[in-house]
Design an enzyme around this catalytic site. Structure first.
Site, PDB file in Angstrom:
ATOM      1  N   CYS A 212      14.695   9.511  -6.141  1.00 14.76           N
ATOM      2  CA  CYS A 212      13.294   9.066  -6.136  1.00 14.76           C
ATOM      3  C   CYS A 212      12.804   9.201  -4.702  1.00 14.76           C
ATOM      4  CB  CYS A 212      13.164   7.639  -6.663  1.00 14.76           C
ATOM      5  SG  CYS A 212      13.995   6.433  -5.646  1.00 14.76           S
TER       6      CYS A 212
ATOM      7  N   CYS B 102       0.819  -1.214   0.000  1.00 10.02           N
ATOM      8  CA  CYS B 102       0.000   0.000   0.000  1.00 10.02           C
ATOM      9  C   CYS B 102       0.856   1.269   0.000  1.00 10.02           C
ATOM     10  CB  CYS B 102      -0.936   0.010   1.197  1.00 10.02           C
ATOM     11  SG  CYS B 102      -2.212  -1.242   1.083  1.00 10.02           S
TER      12      CYS B 102
END
Lengths: 456, 101
Positions: free
Chosen positions: A409, A236
């Site tokens: 990132c 998630c």
């Protein structure tokens, strides 16, 4: 004199009343404290209930008058214990509805603590329970809702060592976990102890539900004899999830648990329920029957006791993000090193390889965004922009050395993959570049360099 | 000669990400000497629809672990798996299992 005595008597009586009130308050407080279990203990059997009290009748009246449910259904519920594995997005609504309906006993298991980023979907926890054990926080919410439900919070990680002892003590198990090894572990423990397993999962805008090991139907391993490759499993925190999606699936789990517990039975025993939240579509799929060749529930099982599930799945029994290590030390810089490069105004290109939706949340001001997938696919418009930006940096440089490219990132996994892609492109598809990845990504930047940078 | 057949393909649970994030595809399988079966369909998908990283979808001659295949709303295990002979207007779903909670 007499006046003084009666005055003292009155004061004494007042104090005595106060003591009684304080004692009552203390008893109440003690009652509301729920013992958090750090290990599995043996529970006494549920108290037999022969009839509903007047309070029960009032409380459950709206479900009692359902012919499918009735008094017997309610009594059956009160005699049933359910273990909820995981008090997250699925476990919260599930536990809530089980308690509201009057289940006899609910075990709430979670090793984790409540974090701010949980609250959008894990609806039993509140702002004031941040940092608390999820099991404890869920137990408090459940207790507030229905104090007649026996509630046992377990703050521990389900493991091959404790799973059987725990699961054997419950009638129904609900898998609300968030990772592959735990799903295989719960399945095998349910098969070995003969318990029905009501299993749901959710990710992004989709959910799935099946009841395993129920009335001769298949188990999880019948469907998935081999675990998926770990790199194909999205959690998630990487994939994202809209809170209401596990909410719907957790409610569905509660429905199936209540049907089994009350005696109506579930029809999801050989069925996969799929929910597509984007298209608002439910779909029911007829599943294979129990497989004779299944490693745990088949005719000649090879799994006769619990095994090492992290090894079997090649991944950890958590949904925390994995840390890749694809590059050598000289291909990486720390956030501190990158900070000094910025401070020294050394010419370089900062490449942010996150998807656009994440760049919209936050980004460093000078970065160029090209998602990793576009680099991998060599998207022509992105490659053109990349070439152009490399050329511009080259113009700023006084010497003939290669243009330094720093890749960033969120956590420093995708940036390493991007470094590998760019190294292949260097000197052919783009000018020669020296590529390095920024260790720990933007989240490390937020923690170590700029505390005002958002974390997500 | 078997006539070309038109089938409906669906991808879900994240499997659609390997197909340009498009969930539904109407495809026509060209005519060939033998009838189309699932095994040949996987080869056809690999050759015609999958651009990158085919190993994330197929392994050997079947789908990779963690992908469930459904033919006309039933588990393909009930339909003969790789040997199932495709019919015109069949609906084939490839769904990646979810693990989140």
């Amino acid at each position: 004199m007499a006046e003084e005595v009666s005055c003292l008597k009155a004061r004494l009586m007042e104090k005595e009343k106060e003591i009684v009130a304080l004692k009552n308050k203390l008893a109440l407080e003690k009652n509301s404290l729920i013992d958090l279990q750090e290990k599995v203990t043996t529970l006494p059997p549920l108290k037999l209930k022969a009839a509903l009290s007047n309070e029960d009748i009032m409380r459950y009246s709206r479900q009692l008058i359902l012919p499918e449910f009735g008094v017997q259904g309610q009594l059956n519920l009160s005699q049933t214990s359910v273990l909820v594995v995981g008090c997250g997005g699925l476990g919260c609504p599930l536990a809530q509805y089980l308690a509201a309906a009057g289940i006899g006993r609910v075990g709430l298991l979670d090793y984790d603590e409540v974090e701010l980023s949980n609250l959008h979907r894990q609806v039993l926890h509140g702002e004031d329970s941040q940092g608390q054990a999820k099991a404890q926080s869920a137990a408090h919410a459940v207790r507030r809702l229905n104090s007649t439900v026996e509630c046992i919070p377990y703050h521990l990680q389900l493991s091959p060592e404790n799973a059987l002892q725990l699961i054997q003590q419950y009638d129904i198990v609900a898998d609300c976990s968030d990772n592959v090894p735990t799903r295989y572990l719960v399945n095998d423990a349910c098969v070995l102890s003969g318990k029905p397993l009501v299993s749901a999962s959710a990710l992004r805008m989709e959910g799935q539900l099946t009841v395993y090991n129920y009335r001769g139907g298949p188990c999880y391993r019948c469907l998935y004899p081999k675990p998926p490759p770990p790199e194909m499993v999205t959690n998630c925190s990487d994939g994202g999830i809209l809170g209401v999606v596990p909410g719907i699936m957790g409610c569905f789990q509660a429905l199936e648990v209540l049907k089994i517990a009350s005696g109506q039975g579930s029809s999801c025993g050989q069925q996969l329920l799929m929910f597509d939240a984007q298209d608002a579509k439910f779909r029911s799929i007829r599943l294979r029957s129990k497989q004779a060749s299944c490693a745990v529930c088949g005719e000649n099982p090879t799994v006769t006791h619990l095994v090492d599930y992290e090894k079997f799945c090649g991944s950890a029994a958590t949904d925390k993000c994995r840390r890749l290590s694809l590059l050598s030390k000289d291909q990486r810089v720390t956030v501190q090193e990158y900070k000094s490069i910025v401070d020294n105004t050394a010419a370089h290109l900062l490449l942010d390889v996150r998807p656009l939706v994440e760049v919209d949340i936050c980004h460093l001001p000078t970065s160029l965004n090209i998602p990793l997938s576009s680099l991998e696919d060599r998207k022509s418009e992105h490659i053109r922009v990349l070439k152009e930006r490399i050329g511009r940096v080259k113009e700023q440089m006084s010497n003939e050395s290669q243009v330094p490219v720093y890749v960033i990132c969120k956590l420093g996994n995708d940036s390493q993959k991007a470094v590998q892609v760019l190294e292949k492109m260097s000197g052919s598809e783009v000018d020669f570049v020296t590529v390095k990845d920024i260790c720990g990504g933007l989240m490390a930047w937020a923690q170590k360099i700029d505390p005002s940078f958002p974390q997500y | 000669m078997a006539a070309p057949i038109a089938i409906h393909l669906e991808f879900g649970g994240g499997a659609e990400l390997l197909f340009g994030s498009v969930k539904e595809h109407h495809v026509t399988l060209p005519n060939q000497s033998e009838p189309w079966d699932m095994k040949q369909l996987l080869v056809w998908i690999r050759g015609n629809m999958l651009k990158e990283r085919p190993e994330l979808f197929v392994q050997g001659d079947t789908v990779r672990p963690g992908i469930l295949v459904l033919i006309n709303d039933a588990d393909w295990e009930l339909m003969g798996e790789l040997e199932y002979e495709l019919q015109d207007k069949d609906n084939v779903v490839f769904i990646s299992t979810l693990h989140g909670g």
